[in-house]
Structures are given as structure tokens and as C-alpha cells.
Design an enzyme around this catalytic site. Structure first.
Site, short mmCIF file in Angstrom:
data_model
loop_
_atom_site.label_atom_id
_atom_site.label_comp_id
_atom_site.label_asym_id
_atom_site.label_seq_id
_atom_site.Cartn_x
_atom_site.Cartn_y
_atom_site.Cartn_z
N PRO A 293 0.17 59.39 -45.57
CA PRO A 293 0.42 57.99 -45.89
C PRO A 293 -0.92 57.27 -46.09
O PRO A 293 -1.51 56.74 -45.14
CB PRO A 293 1.17 57.47 -44.65
CG PRO A 293 0.66 58.33 -43.53
CD PRO A 293 0.36 59.68 -44.13
N ASP A 467 -6.30 57.95 -44.45
CA ASP A 467 -5.02 58.34 -43.88
C ASP A 467 -4.67 57.34 -42.78
O ASP A 467 -5.36 57.26 -41.76
CB ASP A 467 -5.15 59.76 -43.30
CG ASP A 467 -3.83 60.32 -42.80
OD1 ASP A 467 -2.91 59.52 -42.54
OD2 ASP A 467 -3.73 61.55 -42.64
N HIS A 468 -3.59 56.59 -42.99
CA HIS A 468 -3.24 55.53 -42.06
C HIS A 468 -2.77 56.08 -40.71
O HIS A 468 -2.60 55.32 -39.74
CB HIS A 468 -2.15 54.63 -42.65
CG HIS A 468 -2.45 53.17 -42.53
ND1 HIS A 468 -2.87 52.61 -41.35
CD2 HIS A 468 -2.39 52.16 -43.42
CE1 HIS A 468 -3.06 51.31 -41.52
NE2 HIS A 468 -2.78 51.01 -42.78
N ARG A 469 -2.57 57.38 -40.61
CA ARG A 469 -2.19 57.97 -39.33
C ARG A 469 -3.37 58.08 -38.38
O ARG A 469 -3.20 58.07 -37.16
CB ARG A 469 -1.58 59.36 -39.53
CG ARG A 469 -0.28 59.37 -40.31
CD ARG A 469 0.16 60.80 -40.61
NE ARG A 469 -0.82 61.52 -41.42
CZ ARG A 469 -0.72 62.79 -41.80
NH1 ARG A 469 0.35 63.50 -41.42
NH2 ARG A 469 -1.64 63.37 -42.55
N CYS A 471 -6.18 56.05 -38.38
CA CYS A 471 -6.80 54.78 -38.03
C CYS A 471 -6.05 53.63 -38.69
O CYS A 471 -5.24 53.84 -39.59
CB CYS A 471 -8.27 54.74 -38.45
SG CYS A 471 -8.52 54.67 -40.24
#
Length: 497
Positions: A293, A467-469, A471
Site C-alpha cells: 500500500p 510503503d505505508h505499512r 511508517c
């Protein structure tokens, strides 16, 4: 007393993570040649690069498993070498200095291949030999004794689930070798190929890649004209047959001369097989889109000071040959030290974020074979001059197609300088399984507010995809702002070195 001879089979080694097969480009040795430990015997092309493959044993080449253009799976037989037992044990004790993944000096089985060579020789005798006349030509070899005169040829490829002797037209055990016959029952010399096609004979030595391409497009291999060595059907032959079939399907019936209209060439869609490097890129980018994501943020920066610093360094140290890519790479390394959350990847199976202690910096490079991402391993240990030299070496190897699988894998962060294409911005796809990528647009003269006035300055756009997972926006924005500050005020970079 004659030394005992053992035949050792060398198999295609593991060429790097994610690579399961390679296509033979060219053999560097022939059957009958003597090879030494770590001598390069074949050049293969993987989905990432062309690779020279050395052999970890010494002896006489007795068999080559595949023609140029053949696709060979990792672990499949590649070449067989006959060595005296004494010499083989000595080489095994000494060990091979090879560094490719999966190499070792332990040999495979010691099974003799003489029967296979005899069957192949029977199949390839000239028509003049006649039925029932076995070939008797042989020569003496100091290592193996009498050997077949056909050992100068290639024995054929390994094709999963298909008998290689059947593909090559070689008789099975217990069968007599017979020349191809015409409808009249006699050998016809040059007409043998036509007779074989009428009888439905499969062409010789079809690689799995070529066979799969033919099956996908419904191509009858018995009707394909081979252009490869020794009558091998290559990928280009199947592609030509596909194009010819497409043209035949789209051809319009002829118009009578009296009613003929002015002819216009009809546009036709071009179909390019998704193979090799392009297939590997497609699979990796698709996986990145499915699993990561991602989010992108960007900022415009005044790079005038950084450009001036580059020019000043090169005047003072011309041998260093510092480029903008090296400066930006050094900034990324310092930025990742300040924001270690971004030098990471997500272990999906264990549901963990893995933060890495080392920085392996990848950079996108466009080549004639497609987009590749060479990796500078342990970039955090290099000085600016060393980093610049390493970038130049990898770029040159990428353009020449000489990168090894190790130089293309293991990256933890990627720098993408798409400004070389004359574009300002981009939202790149993260190089899976990494967590982030920095993109740099072109540096161009633009009006910019500087010291209370509007002046022409060297301006570029930085884009950061993450990658929003791993940070949130705070960390991503902090990293991008730090990079921008180093570009606008290089003294910030010097302070944190």
C-alpha cells in the site's frame, strides 16, 4: 596402466534469488576439449542479465546438454566431463574458487553416456551409409580410449517430461537407426526433411521456452522451418510462424482489377512475447502493486548549491569524477541513517517489519535489454569518491549486459533518477520487497524566490514513494525534507556525514 575414468555431470547452478531457468546463449567449449577448474564453459541469459558460467571441475568434455537458444532449468544437467579418478579427487580436495550461488566441487553420478553417444551417431550418419550399415569411424582418446567421431557435436537439450532421444529423432534402445524415407520407401537425401514433416516428426531439440510459446499460439512445430544450428527450432522461428499465421488470418480477398480501389496499408497490432527481462520486470512490479500500500509525496527544491558543489569538487579533485547521482546517493545513505524505519521490508508470513542494519542502495538504469536496478552493496561504508566509482562501474556493466545476479539483488532502498529522460516528476512503483524509493526529476532553470528576489535557479522535483505499512506520513515527510535540505544547503549533508 590406464587410469580409471569417471564421468561427472555439472548442473546449472543457482544463479540468484528468484531465478529458476536460463537460456543458453553460446558455448565456450566443444565436446572433446579439456577444461580446468573455474574455466568459463557457457554464457547463459537469465531474466536479469547475461552470465558467464564457470565449471568447478577439470577433465575432458564428453557431452553438452543443449543447443544455443535452449532454456535450461536450475539443477538440470548442463555439461558432462570425464576425469581420471585421481585427478577428480585432487580437484575435489582443492575445491573451486567459484563464487556463484550453488557452486561446489562435488560431482554428480558416474554413469557412462557412451550408449547415448552411439545412438546419436547412428541417427546422424549420412544417407549414403544405407540401411543396416553401421558407422565405424572412431578415434583414440588419451583419456577415454576409442570414442565416437560424433563427439564434436552437441547432444541435445533436456526437455521436461519428453524423451530427448525422441525429439532428436534418435532410436530408442533396441531400435535400429533408419534414414528418413520418402513415400516410395527409399532414402531421398535432401528430401528427408520434407518426408519427416509429412510423417509428423517433431523437429530436433525444442527448448521448453520455445515449446511453450508454440503451444500458447497454436503453432504446429512440424511445419516450422528451423534456422538454428543442426536444425534446431529457435524462438525467432516460432515468432515468425506466429506472424505469418496472423497475416494469413487478416488477409483480405483480392478485388477484381476493374473494381480495385486505391490500396492502403492496414495498421496491425504488434504482439511482443512477455519473456526474459521484460517478464521479470512485469512480475515484480505487479507483485509490488498487489502487496504494497504505497503513498507518494513530493517537493520542489533549489539544487543550485548542489550543482555548484559538484563542479567545485571536480575542479579540486578531477580524478574523483563526482556526478549528481553520486551526491544524491550519498544524501540518501545519510537520510536512511537518520530514518532507519525506511531501510526495511515487511515479512508478510510472520507479520513483522524487518529493519536492516546495512544499506544496499539500488539505482534504476535503462539499458537496451530493459530497466534494471543494479545494487551498491554496503553503500554506507563507502566514501563519496568510492560511491561514485561504484556507480560508474555498475552502470557500464548494466549497459553491456554483464551484471551478475548478485549485483541485481539484495537492495534495501532504490534511487530513481528519471530526470535523465527530461521529465519533472513521477510516482514510481516501489522495488519489491523494499519499503521506499526516491525519485529525482530533471534539473532545469526556473524562476525562484531567492534572497527576496525572483531569480533563475537550478530547480528539481523530488518525489518519495513509501510503503505505508512501515511508517506514517511524519517519517516519510521528515526523510524527504531532510533530503531537500541537503540538496538546497549541502552544508547540512556535511554536518551529518
Amino acid at each position: 596402466m590406464t587410469a580409471t575414468v569417471t564421468e561427472q555431470v555439472f548442473r546449472l547452478p543457482d544463479l540468484g534469488e528468484g531465478l529458476t531457468e536460463a537460456e543458453i546463449l553460446q558455448w565456450r567449449v566443444n565436446v572433446g576439449d579439456f577444461v580446468t577448474v573455474d574455466q568459463v564453459v557457457v554464457e547463459v541469459e537469465t531474466a536479469k542479465a547475461a552470465v558467464d558460467v564457470p565449471i568447478p571441475m577439470a577433465g575432458k568434455v564428453v557431452r553438452l546438454y543443449g543447443e544455443p537458444g535452449t532454456s535450461v532449468a536450475v539443477g538440470a544437467p548442463l555439461i558432462a566431463v570425464a576425469v581420471p579418478d585421481e585427478r577428480y579427487r585432487e580437484e575435489e580436495r582443492a575445491g573451486s574458487g567459484n563464487v556463484l550461488v550453488g557452486y561446489g566441487t562435488g560431482g554428480g553420478g558416474g554413469r557412462s553416456r557412451r550408449r547415448a553417444r552411439v545412438r546419436q551417431r547412428q541417427d546422424e550418419q549420412p544417407a549414403a551409409s544405407g540401411p543396416g550399415k553401421a558407422a565405424s569411424s572412431s578415434k583414440s582418446d588419451p583419456l577415454l580410449g576409442p570414442v565416437s567421431a560424433l563427439e564434436g557435436g552437441v547432444s541435445g537439450a533436456v526437455v521436461p517430461s519428453v524423451s530427448t532421444s525422441r525429439l532428436a529423432g534418435t532410436p530408442q534402445a533396441g531400435e535400429a537407426a533408419k534414414p528418413a524415407e520418402t513415400a516410395g520407401g527409399k532414402a531421398s537425401g535432401p528430401g528427408r526433411k520434407t518426408a519427416a514433416k509429412r510423417m509428423g516428426e517433431v523437429p530436433r531439440v525444442i527448448s521448453p521456452l520455445v515449446r511453450r510459446l508454440a503451444e500458447e499460439h497454436g503453432v504446429d512445430l512440424t511445419l516450422v522451418t528451423p534456422t538454428g544450428p543442426r536444425g534446431v527450432v529457435l524462438r525467432r522461428d516460432v515468432e515468425a510462424a506466429i506472424a505469418a499465421s496472423r497475416n494469413a488470418e487478416t488477409a483480405q480477398p483480392e478485388v477484381a482489377p476493374a473494381a480495385a480501389a486505391p490500396s492502403h496499408e492496414s495498421a496491425e497490432a504488434e504482439r511482443v512475447p512477455l519473456v526474459g527481462v521484460r517478464r521479470a520486470i512485469a512480475e515484480k512490479l505487479s507483485r509490488s502493486r498487489r502487496e504494497i500500500p504505497d503513498a507518494t509525496t513530493w517537493v520542489d527544491v533549489d539544487a543550485t548549491a548542489l550543482v555548484e558543489l559538484k563542479e567545485s569538487i571536480n575542479r579540486a579533485c578531477p580524478d574523483a569524477r563526482i556526478g549528481m547521482l553520486a551526491l544524491l546517493a550519498r544524501i540518501c545513505v545519510v537520510g536512511l541513517r537518520r530514518f532507519p524505519e525506511l531501510n526495511a521490508y515487511v515479512d508478510v508470513e510472520r507479520q513483522e517489519i524487518v529493519r536492516l542494519p546495512h544499506i544496499n542502495l539500488g539505482f534504476a538504469a535503462q539499458t537496451d535489454r530493459g530497466l534494471v536496478v543494479p545494487v551498491v552493496h554496503d553503500a554506507h561504508r563507502l566514501t563519496l569518491a568510492e560511491l561514485a566509482a561504484r556507480l560508474r562501474e555498475l552502470t557500464a556493466d548494466a549497459r553491456d549486459g554483464k551484471l551478475t545476479p548478485q549485483q541485481l539483488t539484495g537492495g534495501t532502498f532504490t534511487l530513481n533518477n528519471y530526470g535523465v529522460f527530461g521529465v519533472d516528476g513521477s510516482t514510481p512503483i516501489i522495488n519489491h520487497p523494499e519499503a521506499a524509493m526516491l525519485g529525482v526529476g530533471r534539473i532545469a532553470d526556473r524562476p525562484w524566490g531567492y534572497e527576496g528576489e525572483v531569480r533563475l535557479r537550478k530547480v528539481t522535483q523530488l518525489s518519495f514513494t513509501f510503503d505505508h505499512r512501515v511508517c506514517d506520513g511524519g517519517v516519510a515527510g521528515g526523510f524527504l525534507r531532510f533530503v531537500a535540505d541537503c540538496v538546497e544547503r549541502p552544508e547540512v549533508l556535511i554536518t551529518h556525514l
